[in-house]
Design an enzyme around this catalytic site. Structure first.
Site, PDB file in Angstrom:
ATOM      1  N   HIS A 162      50.171 -74.522  -5.690  1.00  0.00           N
ATOM      2  CA  HIS A 162      50.811 -75.627  -4.969  1.00  0.00           C
ATOM      3  C   HIS A 162      51.086 -76.833  -5.873  1.00  0.00           C
ATOM      4  CE1 HIS A 162      48.935 -73.812  -1.056  1.00  0.00           C
ATOM      5  NE2 HIS A 162      49.982 -73.138  -1.487  1.00  0.00           N
ATOM      6  N   CYS A 221      60.812 -83.555 -13.533  1.00  0.00           N
ATOM      7  CA  CYS A 221      62.208 -83.714 -13.148  1.00  0.00           C
ATOM      8  C   CYS A 221      62.656 -82.463 -12.400  1.00  0.00           C
ATOM      9  CB  CYS A 221      63.082 -83.934 -14.385  1.00  0.00           C
ATOM     10  SG  CYS A 221      64.854 -83.971 -14.009  1.00  0.00           S
ATOM     11  N   ASN A 244      32.625 -70.338   2.146  1.00  0.00           N
ATOM     12  CA  ASN A 244      33.387 -71.362   2.867  1.00  0.00           C
ATOM     13  C   ASN A 244      32.510 -71.876   4.004  1.00  0.00           C
ATOM     14  OD1 ASN A 244      36.048 -72.724   3.059  1.00  0.00           O
ATOM     15  ND2 ASN A 244      36.116 -71.808   5.095  1.00  0.00           N
TER      16      ASN A 244
END
Length: 247
Positions: free
Chosen positions: A119, A127, A218
């Site tokens: 991501h 740019c 988790n």
């Protein structure tokens, strides 16, 4: 299942991949995106198409980036990051695939070439035309002095933080690298991902289907827990410090 079981899986692995999500970085004080109190509960995401089409949206995006309101950067790696860095340095872990944009794996000592950022990265800008890298500090100085929105110093194209925004195409090269590492590993370790954002969340099952063991650490249950060889609903820092201790 216990931390000792995870330590044994790591010890037996010849080539492991670590896959990280927001949960590893919340322990450094970086907010996640989707939970109550997370980033998107405080500010609406600016879609890629909005950024490109609207100067007003670009200004809003840059105000967020320069103010640090999203809280994505400026923190220090925690014990979980350092444990992952030890696994890479010791030759146990071939790659870190991350959904995070906070640069904390690199800050913990993992070579940038070993970090696959699905991501993007919020600590610098690029740019959109020519791809040239721009440092946020330099862009902020120009913005503060002139009020002009950042533009590429090489081609004058639109400049954006190097994150992958909603509506923006996933980067082909990191996705291809992540797939190659996933298919080559014998242990796929998920740290702090809810495993709901695709296509990134497809990698753990891909690894499992190709013969790798799957471990998930988790705090909350994930949809892939039933497929995992080991599941720990616990804090990542303490678990990984015990499972991959410093010498």
């Amino acid at each position: 299942m216990s931390t000792a079981d995870l330590a044994r899986m790591i010890a037996e692995a010849r080539r492991m991949v670590v896959f990280t999500g927001a949960g590893i970085s919340t322990e450094s004080g970086i907010p996640d995106f989707r939970s109550p109190g997370g980033v998107w509960s405080k500010m609406k995401p600016i879609y890629f198409q909005e950024f490109v089409a609207s100067e007003e949206k670009r200004r809003e995006a840059w105000e967020r980036a320069f103010s640090g309101r999203a809280g994505w950067v400026g923190r220090e790696p925690n014990a979980g990051h350092m444990a992952v860095a030890r696994l890479v340095a010791g030759g146990k872990c071939s790659a870190v695939i991350t959904q995070n944009v906070d640069n904390l794996h690199q800050a913990s000592g993992v070579p940038a070439a070993r970090v696959i950022e699905l991501h993007g990265n919020a600590s610098y800008a690029t740019c959109l035309e020519c791809g040239l890298r721009h440092e946020l500090g330099e862009l902020k100085s120009l913005y503060d002095a002139t009020g002009d929105l950042p533009a590429c110093r090489s081609c004058s194209g639109l400049v954006k933080t190097a994150t992958i925004s909603f509506g923006q195409s996933m980067p082909l090269e990191p996705m291809a690298r992540a797939e190659a590492e996933t298919l080559a590993c014998d242990l796929f370790l998920v740290l702090g991902s809810s495993l709901v954002v695709y296509p990134a969340a497809g990698f753990p099952l891909m690894a499992k289907q190709h013969g790798a063991k799957l471990a998930i650490v988790n705090r909350e249950p994930t949809d892939l827990d039933p497929y995992a060889d080991l599941v720990l609903h616990d804090e990542i820092g303490p678990v990984m410090t015990a499972a991959a201790p410093a010498d």
